[in-house]
Write a protein that holds these residues in place. Structure first.
Motif, PDB file in Angstrom:
ATOM      1  N   ILE A   1      36.677  54.892  86.733  1.00  0.00           N
ATOM      2  CA  ILE A   1      37.875  54.403  86.051  1.00  0.00           C
ATOM      3  C   ILE A   1      37.514  53.070  85.402  1.00  0.00           C
TER       4      ILE A   1
ATOM      5  N   GLY B   1      41.013  56.307  82.098  1.00  0.00           N
ATOM      6  CA  GLY B   1      40.838  57.078  83.328  1.00  0.00           C
ATOM      7  C   GLY B   1      42.084  57.195  84.165  1.00  0.00           C
TER       8      GLY B   1
ATOM      9  N   LEU C   1      42.221  60.476  85.916  1.00  0.00           N
ATOM     10  CA  LEU C   1      41.253  60.446  87.018  1.00  0.00           C
ATOM     11  C   LEU C   1      41.848  59.705  88.211  1.00  0.00           C
TER      12      LEU C   1
END
Length: 238
Positions: free
Chosen positions: A41, A60, A63
């Motif tokens: 990230i 991200g 994620l």
């Protein structure tokens, strides 16, 4: 830059990061279970948003939620961001590596720092007009979007003579209800020629002109494919 798993508290950049898609989060979680985490990230500690240092996810976010779903540590990497302009440019660059930013993404992102973009987004949601033409009209250009898009991306777009130009958007909307849209190119061409016409007609009366346009709309529908005809047709109804 060092990758770490120790940091657990992140904030999202509301209005700048893309909207979270739950199905994408679930699909990413399944991928992580099969292959592991393939990238970190991207974060940055930013002070200029709240006046206090806050760690934000720059790239991200899906994620992040996938790892949250799996109750796994968050591998993250920190970059330096000092100004709002630097924030927008870096987010656009990072996001474009996987999926290019659309012009609407830039508008939403720059709305974070500029009232001109907040208004541009408002008018984009209000009028059913191509965003490049809409922006050109609001910035005082005669429907020419060629130079407008780069300004939107750079964060230098500005609305001028707002009341007068919003009236032009109303005029365009009324005109398009009478002259049906054809192809994308023809639609832009009709709008561009119409804007030139009304800007060069000091005594233009919109309500009476619409009546004349309605009576002669077949001529305009045929003329949308013939470069140079529309200006003469618009003037012939005066």
């Amino acid at each position: 830059m060092k990758i770490t798993n120790k940091i657990t508290n992140f904030s999202l950049l509301a209005g700048i990061n893309r909207v979270i898609i739950p199905t994408q989060v679930s699909a990413l979680a399944k991928s992580i279970e099969n292959m592991g985490v393939l990238r970190p990230i991207v974060t940055a500690v930013i002070t200029f948003i709240t006046g206090k240092p806050v760690r934000y996810i720059i790239d991200g976010q899906h994620l992040y939620f996938a790892l949250t779903q799996l109750k796994m540590p968050y591998p993250s990497i920190e970059i330096k961001i000092k100004t709002p302009e630097e924030l927008i440019h870096k987010i656009a660059l990072l996001n474009s590596s996987s999926k290019s930013w659309k012009i609407v993404d830039y508008i939403l992102a720059w709305s974070f720092t500029s009232k001109h973009y907040v208004k541009l987004n408002h008018y984009f949601n209000t009028y059913d007009i191509d965003i490049s033409i809409l922006a050109a009209v609001l910035s005082g250009k005669t429907g020419d979007s060629a130079s407008t898009i780069p300004h939107i991306k750079k964060g230098t777009f500005k609305i001028v003579n707002e009341t007068a130009n919003v009236k032009i958007l109303d005029y365009i909307t009324d005109m398009l209800k009478i002259v049906p849209r054809m192809t994308r190119y023809e639609n832009k061409y009709v709008i561009r020629e119409y804007i030139k016409f009304i800007k060069n007609t000091p005594k233009y009366n919109h309500s009476s002109y619409l009546v004349k346009l309605e009576k002669n709309k077949k001529q305009f529908i045929l003329a949308t494919q013939e470069e140079g005809l529309l200006q003469d047709l618009f003037r012939s109804l005066l």
